[in-house]
Scaffold this motif. Structure first.
Motif, PDB file in Angstrom:
ATOM      1  N   GLY A  96      -7.181  -0.044  -4.499  1.00 25.60           N
ATOM      2  CA  GLY A  96      -6.253   0.047  -3.377  1.00 25.60           C
ATOM      3  C   GLY A  96      -6.678   1.078  -2.363  1.00 25.60           C
ATOM      4  O   GLY A  96      -6.570   0.870  -1.145  1.00 25.60           O
ATOM      5  N   PHE A  97      -7.183   2.210  -2.839  1.00 25.78           N
ATOM      6  CA  PHE A  97      -7.696   3.250  -1.948  1.00 25.78           C
ATOM      7  C   PHE A  97      -8.886   2.743  -1.140  1.00 25.78           C
ATOM      8  O   PHE A  97      -8.985   2.965   0.077  1.00 25.78           O
ATOM      9  N   LYS A  98      -9.814   2.036  -1.802  1.00 20.76           N
ATOM     10  CA  LYS A  98     -10.995   1.523  -1.106  1.00 20.76           C
ATOM     11  C   LYS A  98     -10.621   0.453  -0.076  1.00 20.76           C
ATOM     12  O   LYS A  98     -11.200   0.388   1.012  1.00 20.76           O
ATOM     13  N   ILE A  99      -9.649  -0.389  -0.406  1.00 22.64           N
ATOM     14  CA  ILE A  99      -9.189  -1.391   0.552  1.00 22.64           C
ATOM     15  C   ILE A  99      -8.559  -0.708   1.766  1.00 22.64           C
ATOM     16  O   ILE A  99      -8.764  -1.130   2.915  1.00 22.64           O
ATOM     17  N   HIS A 100      -7.802   0.357   1.519  1.00 22.20           N
ATOM     18  CA  HIS A 100      -7.187   1.104   2.623  1.00 22.20           C
ATOM     19  C   HIS A 100      -8.251   1.732   3.518  1.00 22.20           C
ATOM     20  O   HIS A 100      -8.140   1.699   4.758  1.00 22.20           O
TER      21      HIS A 100
ATOM     22  N   LEU B 168      -0.975   4.106  -1.114  1.00 22.29           N
ATOM     23  CA  LEU B 168      -0.031   5.075  -0.554  1.00 22.29           C
ATOM     24  C   LEU B 168      -0.282   6.511  -0.988  1.00 22.29           C
ATOM     25  O   LEU B 168       0.058   7.443  -0.244  1.00 22.29           O
ATOM     26  N   GLY B 169      -0.856   6.699  -2.186  1.00 20.97           N
ATOM     27  CA  GLY B 169      -0.891   8.081  -2.644  1.00 20.97           C
ATOM     28  C   GLY B 169      -1.976   8.475  -3.616  1.00 20.97           C
ATOM     29  O   GLY B 169      -1.852   9.505  -4.288  1.00 20.97           O
ATOM     30  N   ARG B 170      -3.045   7.683  -3.755  1.00 21.14           N
ATOM     31  CA  ARG B 170      -4.122   8.083  -4.641  1.00 21.14           C
ATOM     32  C   ARG B 170      -5.433   8.165  -3.870  1.00 21.14           C
ATOM     33  O   ARG B 170      -5.610   7.476  -2.859  1.00 21.14           O
TER      34      ARG B 170
END
Length: 247
Positions: free
Chosen positions: A197-201, A190-192
């Motif tokens: 999590g960023f790479k999955i997004h 959501l915010g980094r």
């Protein structure tokens, strides 16, 4: 060990069979995912983002466990504190993690402190519940013994309360690690601008399912290694006194 190996082999065979049945990019096979994993590792991206996520997990975990343990002990040993903080605990337990994360970013900005704080706030109530239950179960006879021998606060904590609470603390730690890992991914999504999590997004936006699964498997592998190499040995060491006492 042999059974675990057979189980993993069965998972891979089922996975490969499902990938062949689907026959499209939505479910790549183990070989394709392994190639994506090797590519990310060779570029250094895998270790960079895993390291960032691991640092966030460690910071949020330590923060949640320390605050939750202190609060749980206070609530378990003092009816007054339990009565005062009980409604707050119930509120915290029932607020969705996503709401806490969004509000943290809205109130404090898209900062590292806001991200780690949001993860810790989501985990603290669970630690409090488990530690409070353990503190309530302390045998009154042990308390009378401590009074008879003139134990001070530090001695009571070190030689009486913490050994008694060790099973509850390790249950909270094990549950906490699994929960913190998952919440950190949402925070990063959501915010980094870095982390697993960023790479999955990013992989989701590009419809790159192979990379998405590669980071997921790497994430799961690191979490399992932490469990086997850190949490389980510490739990066995902390519980050795029970075996000595029973012997």
């Amino acid at each position: 060990m042999a059974r675990s190996g057979l189980s993993i082999l069965l998972i891979l065979l089922v996975w490969q069979g499902a990938a062949l049945a689907v026959g499209g990019p939505t479910l790549p096979g183990p070989g394709t995912v392994a190639a994506a994993l090797a590519r990310e590792a060779a570029s250094g991206q895998l270790f960079l983002h895993l390291g960032v996520t691991l640092a966030r997990v460690a910071a949020a975990f330590v923060l949640a466990l320390s605050i939750g343990t202190a609060t749980g002990i206070a609530m378990g040993r003092s009816p007054l504190v339990d009565g005062l903080l009980g409604p707050w605990l119930m509120l915290a337990l029932n607020v969705p993690a996503l709401v806490v994360i969004v509000l943290s970013y809205v109130w404090f900005g898209l900062t590292e402190a806001a991200a780690i704080g949001a993860v810790a706030v989501n985990k603290i109530p669970n630690v409090v519940v488990q530690v409070r239950a353990g503190a309530r179960c302390l045998d009154p006879a042990l308390t009378r013994m401590a009074d008879a021998y003139g134990f001070g606060r530090a001695d009571r904590l070190r030689h009486l309360l913490l050994p008694h609470l060790s099973p509850y603390l390790f249950a909270a730690a094990r549950n906490g690690l699994s929960l913190v890992w998952k919440i950190v991914l949402v925070v990063e999504l959501l915010g980094r601008g870095n982390g697993v999590g960023f790479k999955i997004h990013m992989a989701f936006q590009l419809f790159d399912v192979a990379t998405l699964l590669a980071y997921t498997l790497a994430f799961v592998a690191v979490a399992q290694m932490l469990e086997l190499a850190l949490v389980a040995p510490l739990e066995r060491r902390a519980g050795r006194w029970r075996g000595v006492a029973h012997g």
